[in-house]
Design an enzyme around this catalytic site. Structure first.
Site, PDB file in Angstrom:
ATOM      1  N   ARG A   1     -15.315  -6.596  16.099  1.00  0.00           N
ATOM      2  CA  ARG A   1     -15.285  -6.996  17.512  1.00  0.00           C
ATOM      3  C   ARG A   1     -15.317  -5.737  18.369  1.00  0.00           C
ATOM      4  O   ARG A   1     -15.294  -4.623  17.847  1.00  0.00           O
ATOM      5  CB  ARG A   1     -13.997  -7.771  17.815  1.00  0.00           C
ATOM      6  CG  ARG A   1     -12.739  -6.980  17.393  1.00  0.00           C
ATOM      7  CD  ARG A   1     -11.467  -7.608  17.863  1.00  0.00           C
ATOM      8  NE  ARG A   1     -10.288  -7.031  17.239  1.00  0.00           N
ATOM      9  CZ  ARG A   1      -9.719  -5.885  17.567  1.00  0.00           C
ATOM     10  NH1 ARG A   1     -10.253  -5.136  18.518  1.00  0.00           N
ATOM     11  NH2 ARG A   1      -8.633  -5.448  16.953  1.00  0.00           N
TER      12      ARG A   1
ATOM     13  N   GLU B   1       0.843  -1.192   0.000  1.00  0.00           N
ATOM     14  CA  GLU B   1       0.000   0.000   0.000  1.00  0.00           C
ATOM     15  C   GLU B   1       0.882   1.248   0.000  1.00  0.00           C
ATOM     16  O   GLU B   1       2.008   1.225   0.514  1.00  0.00           O
ATOM     17  CB  GLU B   1      -0.873  -0.025   1.255  1.00  0.00           C
ATOM     18  CG  GLU B   1      -1.864   1.108   1.389  1.00  0.00           C
ATOM     19  CD  GLU B   1      -2.708   0.935   2.645  1.00  0.00           C
ATOM     20  OE1 GLU B   1      -3.783   0.312   2.542  1.00  0.00           O
ATOM     21  OE2 GLU B   1      -2.272   1.385   3.715  1.00  0.00           O
TER      22      GLU B   1
END
Length: 652
Positions: free
Chosen positions: A289, A197
């Site tokens: 989560r 990236e």
């Protein structure tokens, strides 16, 4: 209705979940390993279940065993917390297959967002801004890397937390760094898939907390600032994020909700963004989560996120809409880790001797470790999370500063003083922050204490006050008389500085002493309580925390700084004139697992070379050469569990 929850986790997050479950009248089952039989989370739960296995794979990561325990104890649901199996779609599906509610999103949602390449594709389809990326085989990534501007960052496709992450500033380094990142990713996430990236220098890390139920309601709980990081892991978070325009916040909220809705997400989740210096934001990842830093959001919104997770899992609708939510005040969380910031944040281990936790109405503490606990090198070194709430950001900083200065923990090294240095820094106070803050502020790492005359005075007075404190048993003749009739002398080793001192007088109301070339000093109003000492010295009030070890060492904390005083001559280490050049072996500095060996027998090494990597407390530690020499013997192999001071390598 959920009546009993098994918590597939440990430490502070397990304690946190138990707190909310009990508030809701729900029973809890805690799991633990043999080394954790005195852990706080099993003391707080209604039931405790021992895990088979001596390592993570055969204990907290053993899906079959955990689900079997849940069925054995009649648990309706499993809460995974964070880490371990919390973002494992196989675990979520196994719970469902066994008629156990998984308190989290669907296995499909975890799968979609668990692989970052797939998550990036979904973000692109929904026109959420992305940085330029390259994925594919190693050869394909290397051949296409020239299309991106340097620097680049390699990331693990299946995980986060800085694992499997490498920054590349020279394309020649790309092949070896892809290999290293893939190997690290395989160890932590079971997959060597990585991608490349475009790397942004000094961005901010902003995340948006979302909640979504089964009735079509998806909303945000505002944003958090998570830019203060070391080793790509957060240590200070706050909410709301400072210095963001309402326009930018609206864009972040809209993109987060759009992304969650696109995969029909349910339960709590977090969408993370990088914010460049030009105020452009880019999707980073989604955590399916509860987050470590969720308390700052709870503090500013008044919403118990764990409670909402449980109720969503029960099929209930969210009891509020977006218009009913508002930000109240400002919250900052500091994570206290057992680690040594001055040694590249190497985890600390051993037994906590004692703690002193000051009370403050605007401080919340989430913790899993307790006084006298023996820290296990197999687990994350997070000890406590301290959350300060104020009406403003500056008030929150002030509250946190005061608490951390008074909070004391003796026995293991922590990052407490490093956290104090950060929140005292002018750039932090003015919110001039980025993910490079800790890296750029290396001076904050230095805790080389220069003992001022005032500090020496107070520490010496504290030593004599503690040395002559009243005993719990019938006292000696001298004590019954109420004072000393003779001088007492000592040479105090004070943080390795020799300070000669004399006790001149000791009586029921105080004492007098002198040190070095000082005039006699008077100490009165001595108050000694458990772990806390105060007195007046020459009309100035002083307050300290203390612990005296069985060996007679005096651990003192004064004005936020820890000091060690020994009144017995230290053993002199006999080292030749060449110092470390005479050392012929490398010993394990901490217990852990050898995950990589970078040298062979017969290799010539240079001082500073990385010889091997040792994993302890979920942190990788490079073990370096201490001199120029030749390797003669390597006494361990990859995956070996090693003990403290075990000889790993021998040299000429």
């Amino acid at each position: 209705m959920i009546k009993r929850i098994l918590i597939a986790n440990r430490g502070e997050i397990a304690v946190r979940i138990i707190k909310t479950a009990h508030k809701l009248g729900i029973e809890t089952v805690a799991i633990y390993t043999q080394q954790e039989d005195h852990a706080l989370h099993i003391q707080k739960a209604n039931f405790k279940a021992l895990l088979r296995g001596n390592d993570l794979q055969s204990s907290y990561l053993d899906i079959e065993q955990i689900v079997a325990i849940a069925k054995q104890y009649g648990a309706d649901a499993i809460h995974p917390g964070y880490g371990f199996l919390s973002e494992n779609s196989t675990f979520a599906q196994h719970c469902i297959d066994n008629n156990i509610i998984f308190i989290g999103p669907s296995p499909e949602a975890i799968q979609l967002m668990g692989n970052k390449n797939r998550a990036n594709t979904i973000a692109a389809q929904n026109k959420v801004p992305l940085l330029k990326k390259i994925s594919g085989t190693i050869d394909e990534m290397i051949s296409q890397a020239g299309e991106l501007k340097l620097p680049l960052v390699i990331k693990a496709a299946m995980g986060g937390g800085g694992k499997g992450m490498r920054i590349v500033r020279n394309l020649d380094d790309l092949p070896s760094e892809i290999k290293r990142a893939g190997e690290e990713s395989l160890r932590y996430f079971g997959s060597n898939e990585v991608y490349i990236e475009q790397y942004i220098e000094n961005p901010r890390h902003i995340e948006v907390q979302i909640l979504a139920d089964e009735h079509g309601n998806t909303l945000h709980l505002y944003e958090r600032e998570c830019s203060i990081q070391r080793r790509h892991q957060k240590i200070i978070e706050e909410a709301p994020a400072p210095n963001l325009s309402e326009e930018l916040k609206s864009k972040l909220y809209a993109d987060a909700i759009k992304l969650a809705k696109s995969i029909s997400y349910k339960n709590a989740g977090t969408i993370e963004f990088l914010l460049a210096n030009n105020r452009e934001h880019y999707f980073l990842e989604m955590n399916t989560r509860i987050q470590v830093e969720h308390p700052v959001t709870e503090v500013i919104t008044g919403i118990d996120i764990v409670e909402q997770q449980i109720k969503i899992a029960e099929g209930k609708a969210l009891p509020f809409n977006q218009n009913q939510l508002a930000v109240c005040g400002h919250a900052i969380e500091a994570r206290i880790y057992a680690e040594n910031p001055e040694d590249n944040f190497k985890p600390s281990f051993g037994r906590i001797l004692t703690t002193h936790i000051p009370h403050h109405n605007n401080i919340r503490i989430d913790g899993g470790a307790q006084a006298t606990e023996n820290l296990n090198p197999n687990f994350d070194p997070l000890l406590k999370k301290v959350i300060a709430k104020g009406n403003t950001r500056l008030e929150s900083i002030s509250i946190l500063q005061k608490f951390l200065n008074e909070y004391a923990l003796f026995g293991v090294t922590t990052n407490r003083e490093y956290l104090i240095n950060i929140i005292n820094d002018e750039d932090y106070i003015n919110a001039n922050i980025s993910t490079a803050f800790c890296k750029l502020k290396t001076a904050l790492l230095s805790n080389n204490k220069i003992l001022s005359t005032n500090t020496k005075t107070v520490l010496t007075a504290a030593y004599w006050a503690l040395k002559n404190r009243p005993s719990n048993t019938p006292s000696s003749t001298w004590h019954s008389l109420g004072y000393w009739r003779q001088y007492a002398k000592a040479v105090l080793n004070m943080d390795s500085v020799q300070v000669p001192s004399s006790l001149l007088d000791h009586h029921k109301t105080g004492l007098s002493f002198k040190f070095e070339d000082s005039n006699p000093l008077s100490v009165t109003n001595i108050q000694i309580e458990q772990n806390e000492l105060s007195f007046i010295i020459d009309d100035v009030f002083a307050k300290l925390n203390y612990f005296i070890s069985e060996e007679g060492a005096f651990y003192l904390q004064y004005k936020g700084e820890k000091h060690l005083i020994i009144d017995k001559p230290e053993r002199i280490k006999r080292i030749s004139a060449n110092g470390t050049n005479t050392i012929k072996s490398l010993k394990a500095p901490i217990p852990g697992k050898i995950i990589e060996i970078l040298v062979n027998e017969g290799d010539q090494i240079k001082k500073g070379d990385t010889l091997m990597i040792l994993e302890a407390m979920k942190t990788e530690n490079n073990l370096l050469a201490w001199k120029d020499t030749t390797i003669t013997n390597i006494n361990i192999t990859v995956n070996d569990q090693v003990q403290l001071d075990q000889i790993l390598v021998e040299t000429e």
